[in-house]
Write an enzyme that holds these catalytic residues in place. Structure first.
Site, mmCIF file in Angstrom:
data_model
loop_
_atom_site.group_PDB
_atom_site.id
_atom_site.type_symbol
_atom_site.label_atom_id
_atom_site.label_comp_id
_atom_site.label_asym_id
_atom_site.label_seq_id
_atom_site.Cartn_x
_atom_site.Cartn_y
_atom_site.Cartn_z
ATOM 1 N N ASP A 1 0.824 -1.205 0.000
ATOM 2 C CA ASP A 1 0.000 0.000 0.000
ATOM 3 C C ASP A 1 0.858 1.254 0.000
ATOM 4 O O ASP A 1 1.921 1.290 0.623
ATOM 5 C CB ASP A 1 -0.859 0.049 1.273
ATOM 6 C CG ASP A 1 -2.049 -0.864 1.185
ATOM 7 O OD1 ASP A 1 -2.427 -1.261 0.067
ATOM 8 O OD2 ASP A 1 -2.608 -1.187 2.243
ATOM 9 N N LYS B 1 -4.199 2.978 -2.218
ATOM 10 C CA LYS B 1 -4.640 4.364 -2.268
ATOM 11 C C LYS B 1 -3.936 5.243 -1.268
ATOM 12 O O LYS B 1 -3.478 4.802 -0.248
ATOM 13 C CB LYS B 1 -6.132 4.413 -1.931
ATOM 14 C CG LYS B 1 -6.960 3.779 -2.984
ATOM 15 C CD LYS B 1 -8.368 3.737 -2.542
ATOM 16 C CE LYS B 1 -8.709 2.314 -2.178
ATOM 17 N NZ LYS B 1 -10.118 2.027 -2.460
ATOM 18 N N MET C 1 -10.069 6.609 9.127
ATOM 19 C CA MET C 1 -10.234 7.355 7.866
ATOM 20 C C MET C 1 -11.211 8.510 8.025
ATOM 21 O O MET C 1 -12.047 8.764 7.160
ATOM 22 C CB MET C 1 -10.765 6.426 6.754
ATOM 23 C CG MET C 1 -9.901 5.209 6.523
ATOM 24 S SD MET C 1 -10.635 4.098 5.288
ATOM 25 C CE MET C 1 -10.466 2.504 6.080
#
Lengths: 267, 267
Positions: free
Chosen positions: B51, B72, B176
């Site tokens: 990642d 991402k 997040m």
């Protein structure tokens, strides 16, 4: 491979490893599921206070340290938390590197607050090294994420059978629930969970004795599962729609060994 | 110390390490917060898909592997999940040991279900190695258990600002949430949380750039905190009465470095 110091021969200190107490999460049981940081500090420990629940092969990481067993195990003798706190404080005045090795993550349902309070009150420097908590190790063994974008975007970890309010899209994982299986099921059914909600249970997560089961909330309520468990082994209970496929592969009560026996030994 | 294979020289395979795909949790960022098992498999990897969020020093564990960045990062280019799935399946036919290295724990909010489904559909053997999830690493850095016997015996992990129903004795940790801080606060206040409920926020958990802040839900709602964050760094948001003491030590927005810089490097 990690170099394990032979018995009674002290390995050199890691540069900069400060004196004090280290609360280290041992992870769920398998010796190689501790963090690298945890294993390195253990290799430098002068004295290690460890829980009865920790698999003994974990102690290969600290074979040069004085070892003191503390903590509880279902149904057998346990050191009182107050006495553990006192032992940690006393040890810090005698040994440079004191380790408190706790099963799973040290801060999840581990009574760490009481140990932290005791260390702060005595002005003893301490650090905390996280560990793999049992719920996540069990999920890895099951190969089932507790959350998925479609079915659940919330995961609740709890020790309280009555505390998981009904909510769409939610997965709940219960710790220390071996003796409360019917109570967990009854509470969830009362709160509106459907009788065929899938449940996965796992015993001795990550250890050679690991076994897993699947059933419905209804079966859990009627105690169909309880006879399959071994005495005194910890059990984690996972409830939610994400586990539906496991009803096909783990039902009725197919015993499933874990996959990593070859990695069990620390050395 | 762990022996890291030098660049382009293949280390011998671990006995019994089967061919297949390994989904490994990298932990929150610091290279030594991966598990020993994860680090050992990485040392044997032929190819590693990692990642963008993972700190690059983590890749010292697999310096002999082919490295492919996927995944991402807030606001920048990302590989689509479908493409990642295809890359994993394709790699498994070319390389004996394929690693998918995911930030935190691979099964917590990591879209692992889609990768698992793709591997199962293609009949590719795979194993999952858990990792330290960010919520627990942040708790260790804060030195604050998210649950205590007195204040909270339930911990909820979520990505959904609207999904934490009000309940006594409950701690919630949001992943997040950097761009949803006001929404989280507004939702909780609407659900009955008091305006002075303590909140801790931590950015870049376990990395040298780690910073932590404390404020009340009311302050979070009005955006008093947002300006203090760096762009593109992940932020974890912890809400609950257990954090009240941190209002004294981390308020107003005292920046706090993590304690383990000396252990940051993998080698």
């Amino acid at each position: 491979m990690e170099q394990i110091a032979p018995l009674r021969v002290r390995a050199p200190k890691l540069d900069g490893l400060a004196s004090g107490v280290y609360l280290i999460g041992a992870g769920p049981g398998a010796a190689d599921l501790i963090t690298v940081r945890g294993s390195r500090i253990l290799a430098q420990a002068d004295i290690v206070f460890y829980d009865a629940l920790i698999d003994l092969s974990m102690l290969d990481w600290c074979s040069s340290a004085k070892l003191v067993q503390v903590g509880k195990r279902c149904g057998s003798h346990s050191s009182s938390q107050h006495f553990i706190n006192k032992q940690l404080v006393d040890a810090a005045s005698k040994y440079p590197v004191v380790v408190r090795l706790k099963g799973g993550d040290p801060l999840i349902f581990g009574r760490a607050q009481e140990e932290i309070d005791a260390l702060e009150k005595a002005n003893i420097p301490y650090e905390i090294v996280p560990g793999i908590t049992t719920a996540l190790a069990a999920s890895a063994e099951l190969k089932q994420p507790p959350t998925t974008r479609e079915l659940s975007r919330t995961l609740t970890l709890t020790t309280l059978p009555g505390r998981c309010a009904h909510e769409d899209y939610k997965t709940a994982i219960y710790y220390m629930a071996r003796d409360q299986l019917s109570e967990v099921a009854t509470t969830l059914l009362t709160q509106g969970y459907s009788a065929n909600t899938p449940v996965c249970l796992m015993e001795s997560v990550s250890l050679p004795a690991q076994r897993s089961f699947a059933c419905t909330l209804d079966q859990l309520r009627f105690g169909d599962v309880h006879d399959h468990f071994l005495d005194k082994q910890p059990v984690v209970v996972m409830v939610g729609e994400v586990y539906r496929k496991k009803l096909q592969t783990l039902f009725p009560f197919i015993e499933s060994q874990n996959h990593f026996n070859l990695f069990q030994k620390a050395s």
